[in-house]
Write a protein that holds these residues in place. Sequence first.
Motif, PDB file in Angstrom:
ATOM      1  N   PHE A  17       1.200  -4.852   4.914  1.00 15.67           N
ATOM      2  CA  PHE A  17       0.884  -6.099   5.629  1.00 15.67           C
ATOM      3  C   PHE A  17      -0.307  -6.952   4.800  1.00 15.67           C
ATOM      4  N   CYS A  18      -0.527  -6.557   3.856  1.00 13.39           N
ATOM      5  CA  CYS A  18      -1.663  -7.384   2.921  1.00 13.39           C
ATOM      6  C   CYS A  18      -0.899  -8.653   2.469  1.00 13.39           C
ATOM      7  N   THR A  19      -1.513  -9.559   2.219  1.00 17.32           N
ATOM      8  CA  THR A  19      -1.070 -11.090   1.910  1.00 17.32           C
ATOM      9  C   THR A  19      -1.338 -11.095   0.242  1.00 17.32           C
ATOM     10  N   ASP A  20      -2.534 -10.681   0.050  1.00 17.41           N
ATOM     11  CA  ASP A  20      -3.081 -10.880  -1.442  1.00 17.41           C
ATOM     12  C   ASP A  20      -3.090  -9.307  -2.192  1.00 17.41           C
ATOM     13  N   PRO A  21      -2.133  -8.981  -2.898  1.00 17.58           N
ATOM     14  CA  PRO A  21      -2.295  -7.688  -3.700  1.00 17.58           C
ATOM     15  C   PRO A  21      -3.564  -7.445  -4.269  1.00 17.58           C
ATOM     16  N   LEU A  22      -4.005  -6.421  -4.349  1.00  9.72           N
ATOM     17  CA  LEU A  22      -5.453  -6.135  -5.116  1.00  9.72           C
ATOM     18  C   LEU A  22      -4.842  -5.594  -6.297  1.00  9.72           C
ATOM     19  N   LYS A  23      -5.729  -6.045  -7.589  1.00  7.60           N
ATOM     20  CA  LYS A  23      -5.636  -5.813  -8.826  1.00  7.60           C
ATOM     21  C   LYS A  23      -6.827  -5.058  -9.383  1.00  7.60           C
ATOM     22  N   ILE A  24      -6.438  -3.931 -10.098  1.00  7.62           N
ATOM     23  CA  ILE A  24      -7.641  -3.173 -10.845  1.00  7.62           C
ATOM     24  C   ILE A  24      -7.437  -3.283 -12.227  1.00  7.62           C
ATOM     25  N   SER A  25      -8.535  -3.590 -13.097  1.00  6.84           N
ATOM     26  CA  SER A  25      -8.547  -3.733 -14.314  1.00  6.84           C
ATOM     27  C   SER A  25      -9.491  -2.855 -15.135  1.00  6.84           C
ATOM     28  N   GLY A  26      -9.016  -2.568 -16.307  1.00  5.37           N
ATOM     29  CA  GLY A  26      -9.939  -1.713 -16.982  1.00  5.37           C
ATOM     30  C   GLY A  26      -9.555  -1.265 -18.437  1.00  5.37           C
ATOM     31  N   HIS A  27      -8.356  -0.869 -18.255  1.00  5.00           N
ATOM     32  CA  HIS A  27      -7.521  -0.202 -19.512  1.00  5.00           C
ATOM     33  C   HIS A  27      -7.622  -1.302 -20.561  1.00  5.00           C
ATOM     34  N   THR A  28      -7.592  -0.932 -21.838  1.00  8.69           N
ATOM     35  CA  THR A  28      -7.349  -1.960 -23.014  1.00  8.69           C
ATOM     36  C   THR A  28      -6.098  -1.873 -23.640  1.00  8.69           C
ATOM     37  N   ALA A  29      -5.032  -1.176 -23.115  1.00 12.94           N
ATOM     38  CA  ALA A  29      -3.858  -1.199 -23.527  1.00 12.94           C
ATOM     39  C   ALA A  29      -2.964  -0.908 -22.394  1.00 12.94           C
ATOM     40  N   GLY A  30      -1.561  -1.106 -22.602  1.00 12.94           N
ATOM     41  CA  GLY A  30      -0.677  -0.956 -21.438  1.00 12.94           C
ATOM     42  C   GLY A  30      -0.897   0.230 -20.434  1.00 12.94           C
ATOM     43  N   VAL A  31      -0.521   0.163 -19.170  1.00 16.29           N
ATOM     44  CA  VAL A  31      -0.733   1.167 -18.387  1.00 16.29           C
ATOM     45  C   VAL A  31       0.790   1.650 -18.257  1.00 16.29           C
ATOM     46  N   ARG A  32       0.918   3.171 -18.418  1.00 13.50           N
ATOM     47  CA  ARG A  32       2.143   3.935 -18.562  1.00 13.50           C
ATOM     48  C   ARG A  32       2.489   4.266 -17.252  1.00 13.50           C
ATOM     49  N   SER A  33       1.719   4.914 -16.531  1.00 15.25           N
ATOM     50  CA  SER A  33       1.816   5.430 -15.090  1.00 15.25           C
ATOM     51  C   SER A  33       0.806   5.312 -14.046  1.00 15.25           C
ATOM     52  N   ALA A  34       1.089   5.271 -12.978  1.00 21.91           N
ATOM     53  CA  ALA A  34      -0.138   5.261 -11.960  1.00 21.91           C
ATOM     54  C   ALA A  34       0.534   6.146 -10.779  1.00 21.91           C
ATOM     55  N   LEU A  35      -0.469   6.949 -10.135  1.00 21.77           N
ATOM     56  CA  LEU A  35      -0.225   7.571  -8.973  1.00 21.77           C
ATOM     57  C   LEU A  35      -1.311   7.751  -7.828  1.00 21.77           C
ATOM     58  N   PHE A  36      -1.237   8.163  -6.824  1.00 21.45           N
ATOM     59  CA  PHE A  36      -2.242   8.475  -5.833  1.00 21.45           C
ATOM     60  C   PHE A  36      -2.816   9.898  -5.811  1.00 21.45           C
TER      61      PHE A  36
END
Length: 146
Positions: A17-36
């Motif tokens: 239901f969100c209209t604007d996705p939220l971004k999290i930034s902080g890594h200094t190189a590419g993100v390989r994977s993410a999970l909850f």
Amino acid sequence: MFLLSFDQLDITFCYSFCTDPLKISGHTAGVRSALFLNNNQWIVSASDDKTIRIWDRCSNSAIIKLELNNIPNSMEVSKDGSILTICSGSMISFWDTNRIEKLKEYSIPTKVYSATLHPDKAVFVCGGEDFKMYKYDFETGKEIGN
């Protein structure tokens, strides 16, 4: 529905239901994977900057940064959500997801690409660069077969 995607240095998440996705930034190189983790309260990301970061989903801020000796190849959460498995170089580490405390760490005779802990937490299997599958006793780290 919940969407989690990652590209380059950002992690993007959005409820259906969100209209604007939220971004999290902080890594200094590419993100390989993410999970909850932790009932979807935390997002865990693995990056080419040799870090695992745990982010608070509500505040979008990093709460923990784990520094590794090698780029993490994969991560997995146990079926019950209590253990995070991280593969990095030839090491497999298992972390308590509530305390973010390392429980065990084992060296494998090859660069390991993935590992999974059996739901009963008696054994784990892994595979990697040498094209073999390995099976280990979770408590002792003793190889059971390959």
